[in-house]
Design a protein around this motif. Structure first.
Motif, PDB file in Angstrom:
ATOM      1  N   GLU A   1      30.163  46.102  48.103  1.00 50.22           N
ATOM      2  CA  GLU A   1      31.404  46.594  47.534  1.00 50.22           C
ATOM      3  C   GLU A   1      32.517  46.529  48.577  1.00 50.22           C
ATOM      4  O   GLU A   1      32.427  47.170  49.635  1.00 50.22           O
ATOM      5  N   ALA A   2      33.543  45.762  48.300  1.00 45.28           N
ATOM      6  CA  ALA A   2      34.646  45.582  49.245  1.00 45.28           C
ATOM      7  C   ALA A   2      35.780  46.558  48.944  1.00 45.28           C
ATOM      8  O   ALA A   2      36.068  46.865  47.783  1.00 45.28           O
ATOM      9  N   MET A   3      36.416  47.034  50.001  1.00 42.69           N
ATOM     10  CA  MET A   3      37.604  47.876  49.860  1.00 42.69           C
ATOM     11  C   MET A   3      38.670  47.377  50.825  1.00 42.69           C
ATOM     12  O   MET A   3      38.422  47.284  52.029  1.00 42.69           O
ATOM     13  N   TRP A   4      39.807  47.023  50.296  1.00 45.13           N
ATOM     14  CA  TRP A   4      40.948  46.691  51.136  1.00 45.13           C
ATOM     15  C   TRP A   4      41.419  47.990  51.819  1.00 45.13           C
ATOM     16  O   TRP A   4      41.180  49.097  51.323  1.00 45.13           O
ATOM     17  N   GLN A   5      42.131  47.845  52.910  1.00 44.37           N
ATOM     18  CA  GLN A   5      42.600  49.016  53.645  1.00 44.37           C
ATOM     19  C   GLN A   5      43.465  49.915  52.774  1.00 44.37           C
ATOM     20  O   GLN A   5      43.412  51.150  52.887  1.00 44.37           O
TER      21      GLN A   5
ATOM     22  N   ALA B   1      41.273  49.756  59.746  1.00 42.51           N
ATOM     23  CA  ALA B   1      40.717  48.409  59.629  1.00 42.51           C
ATOM     24  C   ALA B   1      41.254  47.751  58.356  1.00 42.51           C
ATOM     25  O   ALA B   1      41.510  48.423  57.358  1.00 42.51           O
ATOM     26  N   PRO B   2      41.428  46.429  58.349  1.00 42.44           N
ATOM     27  CA  PRO B   2      41.997  45.783  57.151  1.00 42.44           C
ATOM     28  C   PRO B   2      41.033  45.724  55.966  1.00 42.44           C
ATOM     29  O   PRO B   2      41.477  45.670  54.825  1.00 42.44           O
ATOM     30  N   TYR B   3      39.715  45.726  56.249  1.00 43.85           N
ATOM     31  CA  TYR B   3      38.735  45.608  55.172  1.00 43.85           C
ATOM     32  C   TYR B   3      37.519  46.484  55.465  1.00 43.85           C
ATOM     33  O   TYR B   3      37.129  46.672  56.624  1.00 43.85           O
ATOM     34  N   TYR B   4      36.923  46.981  54.386  1.00 45.90           N
ATOM     35  CA  TYR B   4      35.703  47.781  54.479  1.00 45.90           C
ATOM     36  C   TYR B   4      34.710  47.249  53.448  1.00 45.90           C
ATOM     37  O   TYR B   4      35.108  46.717  52.405  1.00 45.90           O
ATOM     38  N   ALA B   5      33.437  47.424  53.744  1.00 40.40           N
ATOM     39  CA  ALA B   5      32.407  47.022  52.792  1.00 40.40           C
ATOM     40  C   ALA B   5      31.334  48.094  52.733  1.00 40.40           C
ATOM     41  O   ALA B   5      30.870  48.591  53.771  1.00 40.40           O
ATOM     42  N   LEU B   6      30.963  48.465  51.520  1.00 39.19           N
ATOM     43  CA  LEU B   6      29.848  49.371  51.286  1.00 39.19           C
ATOM     44  C   LEU B   6      28.678  48.499  50.859  1.00 39.19           C
ATOM     45  O   LEU B   6      28.730  47.841  49.812  1.00 39.19           O
TER      46      LEU B   6
ATOM     47  N   ARG C   1      52.785  50.808  45.056  1.00 35.12           N
ATOM     48  CA  ARG C   1      51.535  51.121  45.759  1.00 35.12           C
ATOM     49  C   ARG C   1      50.420  50.352  45.080  1.00 35.12           C
ATOM     50  O   ARG C   1      50.233  50.429  43.848  1.00 35.12           O
ATOM     51  N   LEU C   2      49.687  49.596  45.880  1.00 35.74           N
ATOM     52  CA  LEU C   2      48.601  48.761  45.375  1.00 35.74           C
ATOM     53  C   LEU C   2      47.322  49.127  46.109  1.00 35.74           C
ATOM     54  O   LEU C   2      47.311  49.243  47.339  1.00 35.74           O
ATOM     55  N   ALA C   3      46.237  49.324  45.366  1.00 33.53           N
ATOM     56  CA  ALA C   3      44.929  49.610  45.952  1.00 33.53           C
ATOM     57  C   ALA C   3      43.927  48.614  45.383  1.00 33.53           C
ATOM     58  O   ALA C   3      43.854  48.429  44.163  1.00 33.53           O
ATOM     59  N   VAL C   4      43.167  47.967  46.269  1.00 29.97           N
ATOM     60  CA  VAL C   4      42.265  46.892  45.861  1.00 29.97           C
ATOM     61  C   VAL C   4      40.852  47.203  46.336  1.00 29.97           C
ATOM     62  O   VAL C   4      40.633  47.524  47.506  1.00 29.97           O
ATOM     63  N   PHE C   5      39.902  47.099  45.432  1.00 36.56           N
ATOM     64  CA  PHE C   5      38.487  47.206  45.773  1.00 36.56           C
ATOM     65  C   PHE C   5      37.712  46.378  44.765  1.00 36.56           C
ATOM     66  O   PHE C   5      38.282  45.882  43.796  1.00 36.56           O
TER      67      PHE C   5
END
Length: 476
Positions: free
Chosen positions: A260-264, A284-289, A380-384
């Motif tokens: 599962e990716a999460m943008w910052q 961090a610019p990107y996170y992954a679960l 405001r934009l949130a991306v995952f």
């Protein structure tokens, strides 16, 4: 506002009385009993149907549809009402058909690895029934306690484990559906291999209740896996995140269950609220679960930790936390699954669910951000999303969600998908909200064939009318 008996046409009032006689008065709700129910969890909009009809058996579903067909009465199927595209929206001259009473687990066969259920059974109930016999039902999503199996089938639900087990379509061995005229199509074969002619169940999976009403299903079970390994990692750039995905697929093989990716912008927005304590720095610019499932605890732990250590050595991961308990795992997933936090932060929120090639995602998100900022500088934009299967969820807040604004925002999100052959709907469906954008993801020939199927199976356009297939396509 509740629909009163004085507002009903004589034919609809007569039909409602007939349904009360057939099903029992308590199973046909009207007035405030209808208006007190919502049609989805996000908007909270009240149900506007003339009545909510609650059959208790598949046979009663068939009877209701036959009576509605005879009276040319439009009807909208209601499942768990966890959708986001207005698929359950019901007009004052329509009936809502709730499958909430069809919730039985009919049979479990651990040897064959199957479970037979009614369409109104909540997903979590099916998962628990599978666990009781040492198996698992692989589909999983945040709305597990509310969403129904029939709704999962009708929308071809995806969820958190598509990378390993596939969409809902891959979990369905057989199903039973009722056509618009009340005819029952029973394709309940439990066999994995069944090439005896057309695979008719595929007509109803993902059709959003527009071709028939699913009443029962035979579902595939998987072996229960006793050891779960979960980690949240921070990646320095998008290429590192995709390299990590490739590496984990190779090193973990079939045990990789979620990526599962999460943008910052998503991670920071969720964790800056008091709802969650951030387990990693938020810059961090990107996170992954990432999550892996297996049985051999010792070997699995070593394999999982070695894969992450190698990722750190390669520079693909700059920080990581591994869950050491079920409670810690739940807290990591809560960051990913906190849709209520997004709604609170971005209200009025506009939520999008798209799919596109992984290699195109970085440029796509950058283009969407630029288009939105050009029109609304304070956006405001949130991306995952489920990176492993090419699915992104984008949440947008521009301060308004009136129809004109929504259309402009939709253009920013959907038009860039055309050049990469992306989909305007990865797993949420089309409903009313995305219907007029369907041509971005489907060719004229595909749309024409969809209209042909709709006219053939529902010639009077009674089932979930106006949804999925553009109304104009049904008039030609």
């Amino acid at each position: 506002m509740a629909v009163t008996s004085q507002q009903l046409s004589p034919s609809l009032a007569t039909l409602i009385e007939t349904l009360r006689e057939r099903l029992g008065a308590a199973q046909v709700l009207t007035g405030d009993d209808v208006a007190s129910r919502q049609v989805d969890w996000l908007s909270g909009a009240p149900c506007r149907a003339a009545a909510i009809v609650r059959p208790g058996t598949p046979e009663q579903v068939a009877e209701v549809l036959a009576l509605c067909h005879q009276a040319r009465q439009p009807i909208v199927t209601h499942g768990g009402l966890t959708g986001l595209v207005h698929g359950a929206e019901t007009a004052p001259d329509e009936l809502a058909l709730s499958l909430e009473r069809l919730a039985a687990i009919e049979e479990i066969d651990p040897v064959a690895g199957t479970i037979t259920v009614q369409a109104g059974a909540p997903l979590q109930k099916v998962q628990e029934a599978a666990r009781e016999v040492g198996m698992q039902f692989a589909l999983d999503l945040g709305a597990r306690g509310s969403c129904s199996i029939g709704g999962n089938i009708a929308t071809n639900a995806g969820g958190n484990r598509v990378i390993r087990y596939g969409m809902m379509r891959q979990q369905v061995l057989g199903l039973e559906a009722v056509l618009a005229d009340g005819q029952v199509i029973s394709a309940m074969s439990p066999m994995l291999k069944n090439n005896a002619g057309y695979d008719l169940k595929q007509l109803f999976i993902g059709s959003e209740g527009t071709l028939g009403v699913v009443t029962r299903a035979v579902l595939k079970l998987q072996p229960a896996l006793g050891d779960t390994r979960t980690a949240l990692v921070a990646c320095p750039d998008f290429t590192s995140m995709t390299s990590l995905l490739t590496h984990l697929r190779d090193s973990l093989g079939g045990s990789l269950a979620a990526f599962e990716a999460m943008w910052q912008n998503h991670f920071a927005l969720i964790t800056e609220q008091e709802r969650h304590q951030p387990p990693l720095d938020t810059d961090a610019p990107y996170y992954a679960l990432v999550e892996s499932l297996a049985n051999d605890e010792d070997h699995h732990r070593q394999q999982f930790e070695a894969a992450l250590e190698a990722s750190v050595e390669q520079g693909w991961v700059v920080d990581a936390v591994i869950a050491q308990s079920e409670s810690q795992r739940d807290k990591l997933w809560a960051i990913r699954d906190d849709i209520e936090g997004l709604v609170e932060a971005l209200s009025p929120i506009m939520a999008f669910d798209v799919s596109l090639p992984i290699g195109e995602m970085q440029d796509y998100v950058a283009e969407v951000q630029a288009r939105l900022e050009a029109r609304w500088p304070q956006v405001r934009l949130a991306v995952f999303g489920h990176l492993g299967d090419g699915n992104l969820h984008l949440s947008v807040g521009v301060g308004s969600d009136d129809p004109d604004t929504r259309h402009e925002v939709e253009a920013c999100l959907y038009e860039p998908l055309a050049r990469v052959m992306g989909s305007i709907s990865a797993e949420h469906g089309i409903g009313l909200e995305k219907r007029d954008w369907l041509s971005i993801s489907r060719s004229p020939e595909e749309l024409a064939l969809m209209a042909t199927l709709k006219r053939t199976l529902d010639p009077h356009g009674l089932l979930n009318r106006h949804k999925v297939v553009p109304w104009s396509a049904l008039q030609t």
